[in-house]
Design a protein around this motif. Structure first.
Motif, PDB file in Angstrom:
ATOM      1  N   VAL A  48       0.838  -1.204   0.000  1.00  0.00           N
ATOM      2  CA  VAL A  48       0.000   0.000   0.000  1.00  0.00           C
ATOM      3  C   VAL A  48       0.872   1.253   0.000  1.00  0.00           C
ATOM      4  CG1 VAL A  48      -1.660   1.337   1.373  1.00  0.00           C
ATOM      5  CG2 VAL A  48      -2.013  -1.116   1.016  1.00  0.00           C
ATOM      6  N   ALA A  49       1.919   1.262   0.816  1.00  0.00           N
ATOM      7  CA  ALA A  49       2.824   2.420   0.863  1.00  0.00           C
ATOM      8  C   ALA A  49       3.513   2.625  -0.486  1.00  0.00           C
ATOM      9  CB  ALA A  49       3.854   2.241   1.976  1.00  0.00           C
ATOM     10  N   LEU A  50       3.978   1.542  -1.105  1.00  0.00           N
ATOM     11  CA  LEU A  50       4.642   1.648  -2.405  1.00  0.00           C
ATOM     12  C   LEU A  50       3.702   2.217  -3.450  1.00  0.00           C
ATOM     13  CD1 LEU A  50       6.972   1.121  -4.403  1.00  0.00           C
ATOM     14  CD2 LEU A  50       6.033  -1.207  -4.680  1.00  0.00           C
ATOM     15  N   SER A  64      -7.115   1.124  -8.637  1.00  0.00           N
ATOM     16  CA  SER A  64      -6.719   0.452  -7.409  1.00  0.00           C
ATOM     17  C   SER A  64      -5.868  -0.760  -7.785  1.00  0.00           C
ATOM     18  CB  SER A  64      -7.944   0.014  -6.595  1.00  0.00           C
ATOM     19  OG  SER A  64      -7.526  -0.422  -5.307  1.00  0.00           O
ATOM     20  N   VAL A  65      -5.492  -1.516  -6.785  1.00  0.00           N
ATOM     21  CA  VAL A  65      -4.628  -2.678  -6.976  1.00  0.00           C
ATOM     22  C   VAL A  65      -5.298  -3.879  -6.320  1.00  0.00           C
ATOM     23  CG1 VAL A  65      -2.350  -3.651  -6.521  1.00  0.00           C
ATOM     24  CG2 VAL A  65      -2.602  -1.192  -6.892  1.00  0.00           C
ATOM     25  N   VAL A  66      -5.358  -4.981  -7.042  1.00  0.00           N
ATOM     26  CA  VAL A  66      -5.840  -6.229  -6.467  1.00  0.00           C
ATOM     27  C   VAL A  66      -4.734  -7.269  -6.562  1.00  0.00           C
ATOM     28  CG1 VAL A  66      -8.275  -5.781  -6.938  1.00  0.00           C
ATOM     29  CG2 VAL A  66      -6.912  -7.002  -8.626  1.00  0.00           C
ATOM     30  N   ILE A  67      -4.781  -8.210  -5.663  1.00  0.00           N
ATOM     31  CA  ILE A  67      -3.790  -9.283  -5.652  1.00  0.00           C
ATOM     32  C   ILE A  67      -4.360 -10.480  -6.414  1.00  0.00           C
ATOM     33  CG2 ILE A  67      -2.464 -10.877  -4.194  1.00  0.00           C
ATOM     34  CD1 ILE A  67      -1.632  -7.941  -3.939  1.00  0.00           C
ATOM     35  N   ALA A  68      -3.671 -10.908  -7.446  1.00  0.00           N
ATOM     36  CA  ALA A  68      -4.083 -12.087  -8.206  1.00  0.00           C
ATOM     37  C   ALA A  68      -3.458 -13.355  -7.622  1.00  0.00           C
ATOM     38  CB  ALA A  68      -3.681 -11.933  -9.674  1.00  0.00           C
ATOM     39  N   ILE A 120      -3.498  -3.854 -11.705  1.00  0.00           N
ATOM     40  CA  ILE A 120      -4.078  -2.513 -11.634  1.00  0.00           C
ATOM     41  C   ILE A 120      -5.476  -2.585 -12.251  1.00  0.00           C
ATOM     42  CG2 ILE A 120      -3.800  -0.077 -12.265  1.00  0.00           C
ATOM     43  CD1 ILE A 120      -1.519  -1.187 -10.498  1.00  0.00           C
ATOM     44  N   ILE A 121      -6.464  -2.069 -11.517  1.00  0.00           N
ATOM     45  CA  ILE A 121      -7.834  -2.103 -12.028  1.00  0.00           C
ATOM     46  C   ILE A 121      -8.427  -0.697 -12.060  1.00  0.00           C
ATOM     47  CG2 ILE A 121      -8.248  -4.463 -11.198  1.00  0.00           C
ATOM     48  CD1 ILE A 121     -10.110  -3.113  -9.027  1.00  0.00           C
ATOM     49  N   ASP A 122      -9.375  -0.516 -12.949  1.00  0.00           N
ATOM     50  CA  ASP A 122     -10.206   0.680 -12.980  1.00  0.00           C
ATOM     51  C   ASP A 122     -11.334   0.429 -11.987  1.00  0.00           C
ATOM     52  OD1 ASP A 122     -12.782   2.035 -13.943  1.00  0.00           O
ATOM     53  OD2 ASP A 122     -11.249   3.099 -15.108  1.00  0.00           O
ATOM     54  N   ARG A 127     -12.355  -3.659 -13.842  1.00  0.00           N
ATOM     55  CA  ARG A 127     -11.578  -4.504 -14.761  1.00  0.00           C
ATOM     56  C   ARG A 127     -10.137  -4.016 -14.788  1.00  0.00           C
ATOM     57  NH1 ARG A 127     -10.429  -1.938 -19.414  1.00  0.00           N
ATOM     58  NH2 ARG A 127     -11.635  -0.092 -19.886  1.00  0.00           N
ATOM     59  N   SER A 128      -9.259  -4.881 -15.244  1.00  0.00           N
ATOM     60  CA  SER A 128      -7.848  -4.506 -15.313  1.00  0.00           C
ATOM     61  C   SER A 128      -7.631  -3.439 -16.378  1.00  0.00           C
ATOM     62  CB  SER A 128      -6.984  -5.731 -15.617  1.00  0.00           C
ATOM     63  OG  SER A 128      -7.271  -6.238 -16.910  1.00  0.00           O
ATOM     64  N   VAL A 129      -6.623  -2.602 -16.125  1.00  0.00           N
ATOM     65  CA  VAL A 129      -6.251  -1.555 -17.075  1.00  0.00           C
ATOM     66  C   VAL A 129      -4.735  -1.545 -17.206  1.00  0.00           C
ATOM     67  CG1 VAL A 129      -8.263  -0.083 -16.651  1.00  0.00           C
ATOM     68  CG2 VAL A 129      -6.197   0.235 -15.281  1.00  0.00           C
ATOM     69  N   GLU A 130      -4.268  -1.015 -18.313  1.00  0.00           N
ATOM     70  CA  GLU A 130      -2.829  -0.900 -18.528  1.00  0.00           C
ATOM     71  C   GLU A 130      -2.212   0.001 -17.463  1.00  0.00           C
ATOM     72  OE1 GLU A 130       0.327   0.263 -22.067  1.00  0.00           O
ATOM     73  OE2 GLU A 130      -1.807   0.068 -22.514  1.00  0.00           O
ATOM     74  N   ILE A 131      -1.034  -0.393 -16.986  1.00  0.00           N
ATOM     75  CA  ILE A 131      -0.332   0.430 -16.010  1.00  0.00           C
ATOM     76  C   ILE A 131       0.099   1.714 -16.721  1.00  0.00           C
ATOM     77  CG2 ILE A 131       1.649   0.606 -14.462  1.00  0.00           C
ATOM     78  CD1 ILE A 131       1.655  -2.500 -14.371  1.00  0.00           C
TER      79      ILE A 131
END
Length: 144
Positions: A48-50, A64-68, A120-122, A127-131
């Motif tokens: 989260v800090a990173l 946001s970020v999800v863990i796969a 990385i998701i919208d 859904r996932s989005v390009e970084i």
């Protein structure tokens, strides 16, 4: 992908991004050592800090970020009281994902290592989005 069994994964020199934490009494299990769920939370705090420092806060904004995938190798016991450091390093970028190697250290002792595949998701679209290039560049500068 980083191999969390390699000697580099247990060396502080491998990691580029760091946060400090304090072991809380609440982190202990009935045996008196830090619970595996608390170790996972230390890694989460570092991620989260990173992402926040990279301009992609996972708690606000359009992305946001999800863990796969998350793996943790527990290597040594950790007790209260302790000051610890959590290190991260980006080991791979994909289009919408990145792989982070991590480790928890008490002094020079490696307590645990991890590998997380983060997507990385919208937030609105779910859904996932390009970084974005700027986020990728900041992540590389911080932890690449």
């Amino acid at each position: 992908m980083a191999d969390t069994e390699t000697p580099e994964a247990t060396s502080p020199d491998f990691y580029r991004y760091w946060i400090d934490e304090t072991v809380r009494f609440a982190d202990l299990d009935p045996v008196g050592h830090v619970n595996n769920a608390a170790i996972s939370t230390y890694f989460e705090s570092a991620r989260v800090a990173l992402f926040h420092d990279s301009g992609n806060s996972p708690v606000s904004g359009p992305r946001s970020v999800v863990i796969a995938r998350l793996t943790i190798d527990f290597r040594a016991e950790l007790h209260y009281p302790s000051r610890i450091r959590i290190g991260l390093r980006v080991t791979r970028f994909g289009r919408s994902s990145l792989t982070l190697a991590g480790a928890v250290f008490r002094d020079d002792t490696c307590i645990a290592t991890s590998e997380a595949i983060c997507v990385i998701i919208d937030v609105a679209e779910r859904r996932s989005v390009e970084i974005p290039a700027d986020v990728r560049a900041r992540l590389t500068g911080l932890a690449g």
